[in-house]
Design a protein around this motif. Structure first.
Motif, PDB file in Angstrom:
ATOM      1  N   SER A   1      -3.019   7.901   6.795  1.00  0.00           N
ATOM      2  CA  SER A   1      -3.578   9.031   6.065  1.00  0.00           C
ATOM      3  C   SER A   1      -5.025   8.748   5.666  1.00  0.00           C
ATOM      4  N   PHE A   2      -5.289   7.562   5.137  1.00  0.00           N
ATOM      5  CA  PHE A   2      -6.647   7.174   4.768  1.00  0.00           C
ATOM      6  C   PHE A   2      -7.564   7.195   5.988  1.00  0.00           C
ATOM      7  N   ARG A   3      -7.064   6.663   7.117  1.00  0.00           N
ATOM      8  CA  ARG A   3      -7.876   6.623   8.339  1.00  0.00           C
ATOM      9  C   ARG A   3      -8.193   8.024   8.840  1.00  0.00           C
ATOM     10  N   ARG A   4      -7.190   8.927   8.788  1.00  0.00           N
ATOM     11  CA  ARG A   4      -7.438  10.313   9.204  1.00  0.00           C
ATOM     12  C   ARG A   4      -8.464  10.975   8.291  1.00  0.00           C
TER      13      ARG A   4
ATOM     14  N   TYR B   1       3.069   1.802   3.221  1.00  0.00           N
ATOM     15  CA  TYR B   1       1.757   1.233   3.515  1.00  0.00           C
ATOM     16  C   TYR B   1       1.216   1.781   4.835  1.00  0.00           C
ATOM     17  N   LYS B   2       2.074   1.807   5.853  1.00  0.00           N
ATOM     18  CA  LYS B   2       1.652   2.292   7.168  1.00  0.00           C
ATOM     19  C   LYS B   2       1.257   3.772   7.103  1.00  0.00           C
TER      20      LYS B   2
ATOM     21  N   GLU C   1     -10.724  -0.764   1.280  1.00  0.00           N
ATOM     22  CA  GLU C   1      -9.815   0.365   1.503  1.00  0.00           C
ATOM     23  C   GLU C   1      -8.388  -0.140   1.738  1.00  0.00           C
ATOM     24  N   GLN C   2      -8.257  -1.236   2.486  1.00  0.00           N
ATOM     25  CA  GLN C   2      -6.932  -1.835   2.695  1.00  0.00           C
ATOM     26  C   GLN C   2      -6.342  -2.315   1.376  1.00  0.00           C
ATOM     27  N   ASP C   3      -7.190  -2.908   0.518  1.00  0.00           N
ATOM     28  CA  ASP C   3      -6.725  -3.371  -0.791  1.00  0.00           C
ATOM     29  C   ASP C   3      -6.236  -2.205  -1.642  1.00  0.00           C
ATOM     30  N   THR C   4      -6.946  -1.075  -1.584  1.00  0.00           N
ATOM     31  CA  THR C   4      -6.541   0.115  -2.336  1.00  0.00           C
ATOM     32  C   THR C   4      -5.172   0.585  -1.880  1.00  0.00           C
ATOM     33  N   VAL C   5      -4.961   0.642  -0.574  1.00  0.00           N
ATOM     34  CA  VAL C   5      -3.673   1.085  -0.034  1.00  0.00           C
ATOM     35  C   VAL C   5      -2.575   0.114  -0.451  1.00  0.00           C
TER      36      VAL C   5
ATOM     37  N   LEU D   1      -1.654   0.699  -4.068  1.00  0.00           N
ATOM     38  CA  LEU D   1      -0.861   1.919  -4.220  1.00  0.00           C
ATOM     39  C   LEU D   1       0.576   1.712  -3.740  1.00  0.00           C
ATOM     40  N   ALA D   2       0.733   0.959  -2.661  1.00  0.00           N
ATOM     41  CA  ALA D   2       2.063   0.740  -2.084  1.00  0.00           C
ATOM     42  C   ALA D   2       2.908  -0.230  -2.915  1.00  0.00           C
ATOM     43  N   GLU D   3       2.268  -1.009  -3.787  1.00  0.00           N
ATOM     44  CA  GLU D   3       3.010  -1.969  -4.605  1.00  0.00           C
ATOM     45  C   GLU D   3       3.978  -1.292  -5.566  1.00  0.00           C
TER      46      GLU D   3
END
Length: 178
Positions: A162-165, A156-157, A136-140, A143-145
């Motif tokens: 958002s993903f965590r929520r 990223y933050k 999931e961190q890799d996906t974020v 996307l942020a790249e």
């Protein structure tokens, strides 16, 4: 802070402006995109969530639910309900009604003031958000790249939160659905 909104706003517009991206969005995501796109800084700053729900009359356009961070904003926004409906229509979203609901989580400007003054509920009483898995961190990160270097950390933050929520909402115990 306004510069942050402008940077993130232009980033999101760019990310979601393609027809392919909009087609892959859920109806709720499209509604949130249109709401944020057709309204100004005040509405964006005080909106904590947007969703669609079934209309009261079968065959009518859906009802747009908008979570806001304070009662005062809910009252202000209700007074301009027809203006918002017209803006949404111009943005391609037809709704039969708009309901403004005060968020119990209050993530906007008003709740920050309440927390600073001690008026809001104790933050430690809320369950912590679940951590993201490595994938999931890799996906974020991926996307942020696509955003400019100057915004990458903030994006990223924000996306991680958002993903965590979302992960927290998926199941009440914080584990992701398969």
């Amino acid at each position: 802070m306004s510069e942050d909104y402008e940077g993130i706003s232009s980033l999101l517009k760019g990310m979601f402006s393609s027809p392919e991206a909009r087609r892959s969005m859920s109806a709720n995501q499209r509604a949130a995109y249109v709401w944020h796109n057709v309204n100004g800084d005040v509405e964006r700053a005080h909106t904590t969530g947007v969703f669609l729900k079934e209309p009261h009359v079968k065959g009518a356009a859906p009802i747009l639910g908008v979570y806001v961070d304070s009662r005062m904003r809910a009252v202000d926004f209700r007074a301009n309900r027809e203006v918002y409906r017209a803006r949404l229509s111009m943005g391609g979203l037809e709704v039969s009604e708009i309901e403004f609901i005060v968020s119990q989580y209050g993530h906007g400007a008003a709740s920050r003031k309440e927390r600073a003054s001690g008026a809001a509920a104790d933050e430690t009483s809320k369950a912590p958000l679940p951590e993201l898995t490595g994938s999931e961190q890799d996906t974020v990160k991926k996307l942020a790249e696509s955003v400019p270097e100057s915004l990458r950390g903030s994006v990223y933050k924000a996306m991680s939160l958002s993903f965590r929520r979302e992960k927290s909402r998926d199941t009440n115990d914080g584990t992701s659905r398969p």
